[in-house]
Write an enzyme that holds these catalytic residues in place. Structure first.
Site, short mmCIF file in Angstrom:
data_model
loop_
_atom_site.label_atom_id
_atom_site.label_comp_id
_atom_site.label_asym_id
_atom_site.label_seq_id
_atom_site.Cartn_x
_atom_site.Cartn_y
_atom_site.Cartn_z
N LYS A 187 11.10 -5.53 0.46
CA LYS A 187 10.48 -5.22 -0.84
C LYS A 187 11.10 -6.08 -1.97
CE LYS A 187 7.58 -2.13 0.62
NZ LYS A 187 7.35 -2.53 2.01
C1 LIG Z 1 2.31 0.72 0.77
C2 LIG Z 1 3.56 1.28 1.39
N1 LIG Z 1 3.81 2.60 1.29
C3 LIG Z 1 4.91 3.15 1.82
C4 LIG Z 1 5.83 2.39 2.51
C5 LIG Z 1 7.00 3.06 3.15
O1 LIG Z 1 8.21 2.65 2.58
P1 LIG Z 1 9.60 3.02 3.24
O2 LIG Z 1 9.81 2.09 4.40
O3 LIG Z 1 10.61 2.79 2.14
O4 LIG Z 1 9.54 4.43 3.66
C6 LIG Z 1 5.63 1.02 2.64
C7 LIG Z 1 6.62 0.21 3.37
O5 LIG Z 1 6.38 -0.82 3.87
C8 LIG Z 1 4.46 0.45 2.07
O6 LIG Z 1 4.20 -0.85 2.21
#
Ligand SMILES: Cc1ncc(COP(=O)(O)O)c(C=O)c1O
Length: 383
Positions: A187
């Protein structure tokens, strides 16, 4: 024919050994887990987003679970989510026993529209999770206008891609009940695994402080304040979603410099757009006046050539990924709810043809030239 093979990773993070000191300082404090470093980052987030409350969490996913628990959304509730997103957006709803109600996305921007949400609302709807896909925000004000007559429907922004984004001059968190960020490895702001919830609602913030920590009425720092044990209670069910200071220590410098890195992302994204203008490749349309966080750069080719194109790019040393295949057509959701591809045609068609190209602040001109030339020489002739 372009034959240079140089390795271009899909992603290269922006952290280096200079962050070792930030972690070392946490080792000198009594709490390796959530403590004063996390609190300082939470203040920094409040300033950046101009919101009164921020709570760090150990992933977007656990942050969303903590938020849904705080809002008491579970069995019997429906939560509206876009079909074109990462699975986590729908999975958190499913994990809590509620029903994700998918809606298709706009053909050009690939984000969820207020009109589509308006059509999907039922008397069971308790929340909407708009996804600011690839860094481009959905119009939360427009969404609020559509569901304004139903104040019990919460808007929880999936801001995993949109730390730096704005829409009509406002940022995530400005018009929603909460916005949730991801600090996952790839990210724009990252500590390997992590996330944050921001909210303007004091009641939701107080509840989230508990639901991110088992439902306990006090966090570790408060429990041991004044050097004596203090009892805690558990009045609601919580998850284990707090972020340790050891990881939070990687965030302050990144947040302070995130806009500099956005300029580098923007220039590289524009370079791709210029290189592919006038070709049959499709890209997500950016709404004028909005700022995209330029999280990733997906292109779209006809579905019949997508997998061959992925293989060709990989053979030429180019890291790729797919963001994303339409979530309701993945096996779990298809089997559980009986969805077919045609239920969400825009998401399906995009998901079967999309390829994400390398985009990150340290992508060099030479690396990008190699990607562009490989797409031109190998992928375009397939179409
Ligand atoms: C659009 C979206 N939502 C949620 C997530 C989930 O994030 P995390 O891995 O921090 O739980 C991601 C992760 O890639 C994402 O791209």
């Amino acid at each position: 024919m372009h034959i240079v093979v140089c390795k271009v990773p899909f992603y290269r993070h922006s952290l280096d050994q200079s962050y070792a000191g930030d972690i070392a300082r946490v080792l000198d404090t009594p709490f390796l887990t959530t403590g004063t470093v996390s609190q300082a980052v939470e203040h920094q987030l409040c300033e950046y987003f101009d919101v009164p409350h921020a709570a760090l969490v150990n992933s977007w996913t656990n942050g969303a679970i903590a938020t849904l628990l705080a809002l008491e959304i579970g069995a019997g509730a429906e939560v509206i989510v876009p079909a074109m997103t990462f699975i986590a957006t729908a999975n958190v709803v499913e994990i809590l026993g509620a029903k994700p109600v998918f809606v298709d996305v706009d053909r050009d921007t690939l984000t969820m529209t207020a009109d589509a949400v308006g059509r999907a609302v039922t008397e069971r709807t308790r929340a909407v999770i708009p996804v600011h896909l690839y860094g481009q925000m959905c119009d939360i004000r427009a969404l609020r206008a559509v569901i304004g007559h139903r104040p019990e429907i919460a808007i929880i922004e999936d801001s995993a891609h949109s730390f730096e984004s704005t829409c009509n001059g406002y940022r995530p968190g400005a018009h929603s009940d909460a916005a949730i960020f991801s600090f996952y490895a790839t990210k724009n702001v990252s500590c390997g695994e992590g996330g944050a919830i921001i909210t303007r609602r004091a009641d939701l913030y107080e509840a989230v402080l508990q639901t991110r920590s088992h439902g306990m009425s006090a966090g570790a720092v408060d429990r041991f304040a004044e050097d004596r044990y203090q009892h805690w209670d558990m009045a609601r069910l919580g998850a284990k979603a707090n972020l340790p200071d050891l990881l939070a220590a990687l965030l302050p410098r990144q947040i302070a410099t995130v806009n500099d890195r956005l300029e580098r992302r923007e220039s590289r994204a524009r370079r791709y757009e210029e290189a592919f203008a006038g070709t049959p490749l499709r890209t997500a349309r950016l709404v004028p006046g909005a700022v995209s966080a330029r999280h990733v750069f997906p292109i779209h080719v006809p579905p019949r050539v997508r997998d061959r194109a992925l293989t060709a790019l990989n053979e030429y040393g180019i890291g790729t990924t797919v963001n994303y295949r339409s979530v309701p057509t993945l096996t779990y959701y298809r089997q559980k709810y009986g969805y077919v591809a045609e239920d969400f045609p825009v998401s399906y068609e995009w998901g079967e043809g999309t390829i994400t190209l390398p985009l990150f602040p340290s992508l060099t001109m030479e690396e990008q030239d190699h990607v562009i030339a490989t797409v031109r020489d190998l992928v375009l002739p397939m179409i």
